[in-house]
Design a protein around this motif. Sequence first.
Motif, short mmCIF file in Angstrom:
data_model
loop_
_atom_site.label_atom_id
_atom_site.label_comp_id
_atom_site.label_asym_id
_atom_site.label_seq_id
_atom_site.Cartn_x
_atom_site.Cartn_y
_atom_site.Cartn_z
N UNK A 1 16.94 7.26 -3.88
CA UNK A 1 15.61 7.65 -3.65
C UNK A 1 14.51 7.14 -5.70
N UNK A 2 13.85 6.00 -5.13
CA UNK A 2 13.35 5.59 -6.22
C UNK A 2 12.24 6.37 -6.27
N UNK A 3 10.87 6.66 -7.14
CA UNK A 3 9.79 6.97 -7.51
C UNK A 3 8.51 6.26 -7.85
N UNK A 4 7.56 6.28 -7.87
CA UNK A 4 6.83 5.14 -8.36
C UNK A 4 6.21 6.06 -9.54
N UNK A 5 6.75 7.00 -9.75
CA UNK A 5 6.15 8.12 -11.23
C UNK A 5 7.66 8.58 -11.72
N UNK A 6 7.14 8.41 -13.60
CA UNK A 6 8.04 8.60 -14.05
C UNK A 6 8.47 10.39 -14.07
N UNK A 7 7.82 10.98 -13.55
CA UNK A 7 8.38 12.59 -12.98
C UNK A 7 8.28 12.65 -11.83
N UNK A 8 9.42 11.75 -10.90
CA UNK A 8 9.72 11.62 -9.88
C UNK A 8 9.80 12.42 -8.99
N UNK A 9 10.51 13.29 -8.11
CA UNK A 9 9.53 14.12 -6.57
C UNK A 9 8.12 14.98 -7.18
N UNK B 1 8.06 1.78 -11.55
CA UNK B 1 7.13 1.13 -11.76
C UNK B 1 7.29 -0.57 -11.58
N UNK B 2 7.41 0.48 -12.79
CA UNK B 2 7.85 -1.42 -14.08
C UNK B 2 8.93 -1.83 -14.33
N UNK B 3 9.58 -1.34 -13.93
CA UNK B 3 10.86 -1.48 -14.38
C UNK B 3 11.74 -2.05 -13.16
N UNK B 4 11.82 -1.81 -12.18
CA UNK B 4 11.86 -1.99 -10.89
C UNK B 4 11.28 -3.13 -10.01
N UNK B 5 11.85 -3.39 -8.92
CA UNK B 5 11.12 -4.42 -8.51
C UNK B 5 10.78 -3.97 -6.44
N UNK B 6 10.93 -2.03 -6.74
CA UNK B 6 10.26 -1.60 -5.45
C UNK B 6 9.31 -1.41 -5.00
N UNK B 7 8.08 -1.56 -6.02
CA UNK B 7 7.12 -1.13 -6.00
C UNK B 7 5.83 -2.47 -6.04
N UNK B 8 5.91 -3.74 -5.31
CA UNK B 8 5.62 -4.69 -5.22
C UNK B 8 3.71 -4.34 -5.57
N UNK B 9 2.53 -3.56 -4.75
CA UNK B 9 1.72 -4.25 -4.89
C UNK B 9 1.49 -2.74 -5.75
N UNK B 10 1.98 -2.19 -6.17
CA UNK B 10 1.78 -0.99 -7.69
C UNK B 10 2.33 -1.83 -9.04
N UNK B 11 3.17 -2.91 -9.06
CA UNK B 11 3.89 -3.04 -10.16
C UNK B 11 3.22 -4.52 -10.92
N UNK B 12 2.01 -4.79 -9.83
CA UNK B 12 1.23 -6.08 -10.43
C UNK B 12 0.47 -5.28 -11.27
N UNK B 13 -0.17 -4.20 -11.26
CA UNK B 13 -1.39 -3.54 -12.15
C UNK B 13 -1.04 -2.78 -13.09
N UNK B 14 0.70 -2.49 -13.00
CA UNK B 14 1.15 -1.30 -14.05
C UNK B 14 1.94 -3.00 -15.28
N UNK B 15 2.18 -4.24 -14.79
CA UNK B 15 2.78 -4.98 -15.52
C UNK B 15 0.92 -5.67 -15.98
#
Length: 152
Positions: A43-51, A88-102
Motif C-alpha cells: 500500500x502506497x501513501x501520498x504523504x511521508x507519514x504514511x497511514x 507522490x513525487x517519486x512514484x506514479x501512483x498519484x498522477x493528479x497530486x504528482x503534477x502539483x508536487x512536480x
Amino acid sequence: MERADETGERRSIGELRSSAAVAEAEEAGLIRRRRTSNQAPVEVWPTIDGPLGLTEEESLSYARNFFKFGFLLLPWLWAVNCFYFWPALTTSSFPRLRQYVFRSAVGFSIFTVLLSSWALTFAIGGERLLGPVWESLVMYNVAEKYGLTSWS
C-alpha cells in the motif's frame, strides 16, 4: 564454499547470509520490495507519514494550496510541498497530486537558482562589479543616508 538454498540453487555462504538478513529486515518492515503478481501489492501513501497522514483527496487539496501560495512570494511552501508529498513525487501512483508536487519542485529549484545567483553576485562582485550603483543598492548605509544615526 557453496551450499544449496531453499530453491536448490548453489550459493556462497555470504550470499545466503545476506539474503537471510534481507528476509529478516523485510519481515520487520524495514525494507519494502516490489511484489510480483501473485503477492499482495504494497500500500502506497501520498504523504511521508504514511497511514497517519492525509487521504488522497485531502492531499490533493493541500498540494494545490501549497503550489498556489508559493507564487505569493512564499517559495518555501514549494519546498514543504516537495518534502511532505515525497512519495507522490517519486512514484506514479498519484498522477493528479504528482503534477502539483512536480511543479512545486521545479518552482523551488528556479527560485533557489535565482536567489543564489543574486546573493553570489552581491557577495563576490560587490562594488567592483556594480561600480557607482553599488552605493544605492546596498542596505547597510540606509541609516547614514537618512541621518538616523547619532554618530553622523
